[in-house]
Design a protein around this motif. Sequence first.
Motif, mmCIF file in Angstrom:
data_model
loop_
_atom_site.group_PDB
_atom_site.id
_atom_site.type_symbol
_atom_site.label_atom_id
_atom_site.label_comp_id
_atom_site.label_asym_id
_atom_site.label_seq_id
_atom_site.Cartn_x
_atom_site.Cartn_y
_atom_site.Cartn_z
ATOM 1 N N VAL A 150 -6.548 3.840 3.001
ATOM 2 C CA VAL A 150 -7.273 4.035 1.745
ATOM 3 C C VAL A 150 -6.776 5.286 1.030
ATOM 4 O O VAL A 150 -6.348 6.253 1.653
ATOM 5 N N VAL A 151 -6.856 5.254 -0.301
ATOM 6 C CA VAL A 151 -6.429 6.397 -1.103
ATOM 7 C C VAL A 151 -7.531 7.445 -1.170
ATOM 8 O O VAL A 151 -7.266 8.648 -1.131
ATOM 9 N N LYS A 152 -8.784 7.010 -1.295
ATOM 10 C CA LYS A 152 -9.926 7.917 -1.364
ATOM 11 C C LYS A 152 -10.756 7.812 -0.094
ATOM 12 O O LYS A 152 -10.846 6.751 0.513
ATOM 13 N N ASN A 208 0.804 -1.215 0.000
ATOM 14 C CA ASN A 208 0.000 0.000 0.000
ATOM 15 C C ASN A 208 0.842 1.274 0.000
ATOM 16 O O ASN A 208 0.296 2.385 0.005
ATOM 17 N N LEU A 209 2.171 1.116 0.008
ATOM 18 C CA LEU A 209 3.100 2.248 0.055
ATOM 19 C C LEU A 209 2.777 3.182 1.219
ATOM 20 O O LEU A 209 2.579 4.397 1.055
ATOM 21 N N THR A 210 2.732 2.620 2.423
ATOM 22 C CA THR A 210 2.497 3.408 3.627
ATOM 23 C C THR A 210 3.491 3.027 4.713
ATOM 24 O O THR A 210 4.018 1.906 4.745
ATOM 25 N N LEU A 211 3.724 3.972 5.600
ATOM 26 C CA LEU A 211 4.563 3.760 6.778
ATOM 27 C C LEU A 211 3.752 4.167 8.000
ATOM 28 O O LEU A 211 3.276 5.306 8.082
ATOM 29 N N THR A 212 3.580 3.243 8.937
ATOM 30 C CA THR A 212 2.877 3.541 10.178
ATOM 31 C C THR A 212 3.911 3.688 11.288
ATOM 32 O O THR A 212 4.801 2.840 11.438
ATOM 33 N N LEU A 213 3.799 4.757 12.047
ATOM 34 C CA LEU A 213 4.814 5.058 13.055
ATOM 35 C C LEU A 213 4.231 5.902 14.167
ATOM 36 O O LEU A 213 3.121 6.428 14.068
#
Length: 465
Positions: free
Chosen positions: A186-188, A108-113
């Motif tokens: 989500v993108v939208k 999903n090309l995300t980073l959770t931090l």
Amino acid sequence: MTYKKITSDDIDFLKSVCGKDRVYTAEAINEDFSHDELGGISRMPDVMVEVLSTEEVSAIMEYAYNNNIPVTPRGQGTGLVGASVSLYGGIMLNMCKMNRFLELDEDNLTLTLEPGVLLMEISKFVEENDLFYPPDPGEKSATIGGNINTNAGGMRAVKYGVTRDYVRGLEVVMPNGKVMELGGKVVKNSSGYSLKDMIVGSEGTLAVVTKAILKLIPLPRKTISLLIPFPELSMAIETVPKIIKSKVIPTAIEFMEREVILAAEKFLGKKFPDNSSDAYLLLTFDGNSKEEIEQSYEKVAHICLEAGALDVFISNTQERNAAIWSARGAFLEAIKASTTVMDECDVVVPRKHVAEFVKFTRQLQDKFNIRIMSFGHAGDGNLHIYVLKDNLANDIWQQKLHDVFEAMYSRALELGGKVSGEHGIGFAKKPYLNQSMGEYGISLLKNIKLAFDPKNILNPGKVCE
């Protein structure tokens, strides 16, 4: 505003949540926690707590809400407008130890931090995985929580946008202690009002950020910088709209004056690649091939030379780029080291008016006989104008600072600009926000604050109060 005074019972509760080793009072609180980077306003919290989890933040906020105790969230304290100062004492939440990377989601090309992760650590972490987090504020030791709370922009905003554009989701603790998940991977999302986007840029006045989901993009393979000297600053800045009109979009377009470069050389103890001209543009281009970048920078180099640039220095190695950008990153500290006290005007104006505004600040320098230094993001119109006290007596300094700021903020509004481009309002810039937004606009902000925080316990005295 009247708040409950901290008592031994309150301290005991905080220790029951966090343990006695992470609760500090009186002389045990370092003086650094009384102010931010510029130190324009100073006030110690009554108690400072190092939090490690959302659960701890939630328990503390619920207790504070029920007992009418003010709470101030704080990261590294690198802000410039007093947003992280405990104006009414109470509890300070030191978020710096909530500093874990939680998930890198390459699908999903995300980073959770967590909010205490430093900006410099994010860049290193994602780039090792061939990914890229574009927002690039000058202060790399700031926390991501601080960046989110000020909607920080930085040098790459001209191409990639600002922090808000890369925040997909937030976990926040409300003033009453309730935990909410806003947005997500989500993108939208058109599901009602965007509460997530209200939190971004709210300077810790609406909720406490305890987790963030950041959007990433693939890492550009190549980066090249151009350092372009001009005989005078106005000529350099007036070239920027011509670059933008050419439909070539550099990653960054910065302007700088010789005086600032000399201050940085002295501060860093190393030479800038060139310091002989009055003014410079510093541009960066990125892409996935050398040919793609060369096409862009050759067009821009031609535009600059036609506009009167004295030369074009190409920095196409990692070492040269690091030398130039390390100097650019030290500008604020260098200016600060060159004087006794300073304050900053962080206005943003339409790009076509940047040159006009900078000329105006030079006129103010002569009119008020006070030293003013500047640099900024010419590509997005965000200017950093510093007024320096030097050896002025305090009463004269305060009057001149007031008069210069009144003139600069008024001129910015006349040009269609705004009070702050990326450093926020905090405590220091409230009068200028009031002038900018008017009575009705400020009443809307106050009503938003009231909806989130009806008891006004979260970072009170900031932004619109």
